[in-house]
Write a protein that holds these residues in place. Structure first.
Motif, PDB file in Angstrom:
ATOM      1  N   UNK A  47      -9.579   3.768  -6.478  1.00 57.54           N
ATOM      2  CA  UNK A  47     -10.531   3.505  -5.398  1.00 57.54           C
ATOM      3  C   UNK A  47     -10.075   2.450  -4.396  1.00 57.54           C
ATOM      4  N   UNK A  48      -8.863   1.939  -4.539  1.00 54.43           N
ATOM      5  CA  UNK A  48      -8.346   0.952  -3.599  1.00 54.43           C
ATOM      6  C   UNK A  48      -6.963   1.360  -3.112  1.00 54.43           C
ATOM      7  N   UNK A  49      -6.528   0.733  -2.040  1.00 54.43           N
ATOM      8  CA  UNK A  49      -5.247   1.083  -1.433  1.00 54.43           C
ATOM      9  C   UNK A  49      -4.061   0.650  -2.286  1.00 54.43           C
ATOM     10  N   UNK A  50      -4.226  -0.490  -2.968  1.00 53.45           N
ATOM     11  CA  UNK A  50      -3.090  -0.993  -3.737  1.00 53.45           C
ATOM     12  C   UNK A  50      -3.573  -1.817  -4.929  1.00 53.45           C
ATOM     13  N   UNK A  63       2.745   6.527  -5.435  1.00 51.88           N
ATOM     14  CA  UNK A  63       2.901   6.399  -6.891  1.00 51.88           C
ATOM     15  C   UNK A  63       2.150   7.511  -7.620  1.00 51.88           C
ATOM     16  N   UNK A  64       2.775   8.186  -8.591  1.00 48.66           N
ATOM     17  CA  UNK A  64       2.099   9.252  -9.335  1.00 48.66           C
ATOM     18  C   UNK A  64       0.996   8.735 -10.272  1.00 48.66           C
ATOM     19  N   UNK A  65       0.987   7.409 -10.525  1.00 46.30           N
ATOM     20  CA  UNK A  65      -0.023   6.835 -11.433  1.00 46.30           C
ATOM     21  C   UNK A  65      -1.200   6.214 -10.678  1.00 46.30           C
ATOM     22  N   UNK A  91       0.803  -1.226   0.000  1.00 45.16           N
ATOM     23  CA  UNK A  91       0.000   0.000   0.000  1.00 45.16           C
ATOM     24  C   UNK A  91       0.832   1.271   0.000  1.00 45.16           C
ATOM     25  N   UNK A  92       1.982   1.250   0.692  1.00 48.51           N
ATOM     26  CA  UNK A  92       2.817   2.454   0.744  1.00 48.51           C
ATOM     27  C   UNK A  92       3.408   2.779  -0.626  1.00 48.51           C
ATOM     28  N   UNK A  93       3.706   1.721  -1.428  1.00 49.82           N
ATOM     29  CA  UNK A  93       4.230   1.961  -2.777  1.00 49.82           C
ATOM     30  C   UNK A  93       3.171   2.606  -3.663  1.00 49.82           C
ATOM     31  N   UNK A  94       1.941   2.100  -3.561  1.00 52.77           N
ATOM     32  CA  UNK A  94       0.857   2.647  -4.388  1.00 52.77           C
ATOM     33  C   UNK A  94       0.467   4.059  -3.940  1.00 52.77           C
TER      34      UNK A  94
END
Length: 256
Positions: A137-140, A128-130, A122-125
């Motif tokens: 609508x979701x965490x990852x 993330x600029x994309x 989740x922290x990567x997403x």
């Protein structure tokens, strides 16, 4: 129904309820045909069927039995996910931003299919600029794949090969004319009995008549009374076993 591609002989036929998928019957049919051929010192090396029999468990079953399955993969299956390359050694996907989506857990859906879940941290997403385009609508980001992905990939490759295209034509030219003959000339257009066992009996008799007629056309001798009695005895044994396996129920016959 199972038919051999060399001579068009019906190797197996059975009645089943129409509330099930075709794919759930392939294992039973395959085992019976393979056993019957083995008793006659014959080997089944290839199995051709339409898309209705496409199923990861079926592909795996055929590979375990050392039979090459020429069954087209469902149109919804995607061999590759665009922008998410797969690393087989690590068993993980990589997103367009080169972040890993490792395997996390197995999941069983309502149909009983076992799936593999992959998802990014989740922290990567979140950083993330994309994210707004990829997973707004979701965490990852999550990816779900079947546990039979490798079997699907091999079946997909066979399907799109030159031999796969020839096999498709061979299947269509073998099974469809025989099915048409049974419905038009051997009484299977409408089965006038109730119950699965009754329908099974009618189908067996039609298959026996079809095979005997083909045998005579090929120059075979007229069957003796002893041979006919042997056929009827085998039919009776088959029916008794069939009656013991089923419950009384009205049968519906599927037609393409």
């Amino acid at each position: 129904m199972a038919v051999d591609t060399a001579e068009g002989v019906i190797s197996h036929i059975q009645a089943d309820f129409a509330d099930g998928r075709d794919s759930q019957y392939l294992k039973g049919i395959g085992l019976r045909v393979q056993d019957r051929l083995r008793k006659n010192e014959l080997t089944m090396t290839d199995l051709l069927a339409d898309t209705g029999y496409s199923n990861g468990a079926n592909y795996d079953f055929l590979e375990q039995r050392k039979v090459t399955g020429w069954i087209p993969v469902f149109g919804k299956y995607k061999p590759e996910l665009e922008g998410f390359p797969y690393d087989r050694e690590k068993d993980e996907y990589r997103c367009p931003m080169n972040r890993p989506l490792p395997f996390k857990a197995f999941y069983t859906n309502r149909d009983g299919r076992v799936l593999k879940n992959y998802w990014a941290a989740p922290k990567d997403c979140k950083a993330c600029p994309m994210k707004s385009q990829c997973v707004p609508n979701t965490k990852c980001k999550k990816i779900i794949r079947t546990i039979y992905d490798e079997q699907y990939l091999r079946a997909y490759a066979r399907q799109h090969s030159e031999k796969g295209k020839r096999m498709k034509k061979l299947r269509q030219s073998t099974v469809e004319p025989i099915f048409g003959s049974l419905t038009q000339f051997y009484g299977l257009r409408k089965i006038g009995v109730l119950g699965k066992a009754g329908a099974h009996k009618v189908m067996l008799m039609a298959a026996i008549a079809f095979n005997l007629k083909k045998y005579l056309k090929k120059g075979g001798r007229k069957p003796s009374i002893g041979i006919l009695r042997t056929i009827m005895d085998a039919l009776e044994v088959n029916l008794i076993a069939f009656y013991r396996q089923i419950q009384p129920r009205q049968v519906l016959i599927k037609t393409p």
